[in-house]
Write a protein that holds these residues in place. Structure first.
Motif, short mmCIF file in Angstrom:
data_model
loop_
_atom_site.label_atom_id
_atom_site.label_comp_id
_atom_site.label_asym_id
_atom_site.label_seq_id
_atom_site.Cartn_x
_atom_site.Cartn_y
_atom_site.Cartn_z
N ARG A 65 22.21 31.15 67.65
CA ARG A 65 22.94 32.08 68.53
C ARG A 65 23.30 33.39 67.83
NH1 ARG A 65 27.14 29.24 71.22
NH2 ARG A 65 25.86 27.39 70.85
N ASN A 66 23.50 33.39 66.51
CA ASN A 66 23.88 34.61 65.82
C ASN A 66 22.80 35.16 64.90
OD1 ASN A 66 26.62 34.91 66.82
ND2 ASN A 66 27.09 33.07 65.66
N LYS A 82 20.09 37.07 65.10
CA LYS A 82 19.46 37.96 66.07
C LYS A 82 18.11 38.49 65.62
CE LYS A 82 23.01 37.59 68.77
NZ LYS A 82 22.92 36.75 69.98
N THR A 133 18.99 23.96 70.52
CA THR A 133 19.59 24.67 71.64
C THR A 133 18.75 25.91 71.93
OG1 THR A 133 21.76 23.94 70.83
CG2 THR A 133 21.77 25.61 72.56
N GLN A 180 14.28 32.16 77.02
CA GLN A 180 14.49 32.64 75.66
C GLN A 180 13.32 32.30 74.73
OE1 GLN A 180 16.55 30.76 77.42
NE2 GLN A 180 18.55 31.77 77.56
N THR A 215 19.93 29.66 72.97
CA THR A 215 20.54 30.61 72.03
C THR A 215 19.49 31.30 71.16
OG1 THR A 215 20.84 28.94 70.28
CG2 THR A 215 22.61 29.17 71.91
N ASP A 232 20.52 25.83 66.09
CA ASP A 232 21.21 26.76 66.99
C ASP A 232 21.18 28.14 66.35
OD1 ASP A 232 23.11 28.29 68.44
OD2 ASP A 232 24.17 26.48 69.04
#
Length: 219
Positions: A109-110, A112, A132, A163, A135, A107
């Motif tokens: 998600r942070n 970037k 995932t 994504q 994300t 994952d």
């Protein structure tokens, strides 16, 4: 710990190999060596805001704190390579609770600025890598997942994750469902480098609405 504290706020590139530890199982161990390794990983995890390029070779049991940190804010992280192939495999005959006894979260998600992810497993069917894709950052270009059981989380009804549209390299040696495989291929129109060594989960074919596939396909 001392050297990392003396380096101030400089982004970190770390290459750690503790794969030669003697461990008891895929999920846990009580060896002195692994306890020391867990201390090392925990110290390194405290610096997660400074991660830029991380290369880790270690038994799976020592990496649990790091997976938790990935869900926080490693904003500078660009390359992540995790190799837990040294972990002794339990095998299906030792896994009454099936392969999802231990979930490895994939994952981002942070993260970037993430550009590339590499993960090496050991074909242990009690260890499930849960990806995932929704994300994933737009900077992600390369994903390599090797010798792992893979599950795609929250597959959309149209089987497309926008994504992943910028991904140019995808290398998979995995066990996964036909639906998940189709979803990954439909989501990556810009691929320039594709390697597949796939063991398809025949038990999910009937529920996927897809035609039958052979259990193993090499491309």
């Amino acid at each position: 710990s001392y050297y990392m504290s003396q380096s101030g706020t400089v982004p970190l590139t770390l290459d750690i190999d503790i794969s030669n530890l003697s461990v008891g199982s895929a999920m846990q161990s009580h060896s002195v060596g692994e306890l020391n390794a867990q201390e090392l990983i925990s110290t390194f995890v405290l610096q997660y805001p400074r991660w830029r390029n991380i290369f880790l070779r270690a038994p799976l049991g020592t990496l649990v704190p790091m997976f938790s940190s990935l869900l926080q804010t490693p904003a500078q992280l660009q390359t992540l390579s995790i190799d837990f192939s040294c972990t002794p495999s339990l095998g299906f005959h030792d896994s009454p609770t099936r392969r999802d006894a231990f979930v490895v979260p994939f994952d981002l998600r942070n993260a970037k600025k993430m550009e590339g992810v590499i993960m090496f497993g050991n074909w242990d069917d009690r260890v499930l890598v849960e990806w995932t894709p929704e994300t994933s950052p737009s900077t992600l270009r390369s994903v390599m997942l090797w010798n792992v059981y893979l599950s795609i989380k929250s597959v959309p009804s149209n089987l497309v994750f926008p994504q992943l549209s910028s991904l140019t390299k995808l290398c998979l040696s995995v066990h996964l469902s036909p639906k998940d495989l189709l979803c990954l291929l439909r989501s990556t129109p810009e691929l320039e480098d594709l390697t597949l060594d796939v063991r398809l989960d025949s038990s999910s074919t009937a529920d996927s609405g897809l035609p039958s596939f052979t259990a193993h396909a090499d491309f």
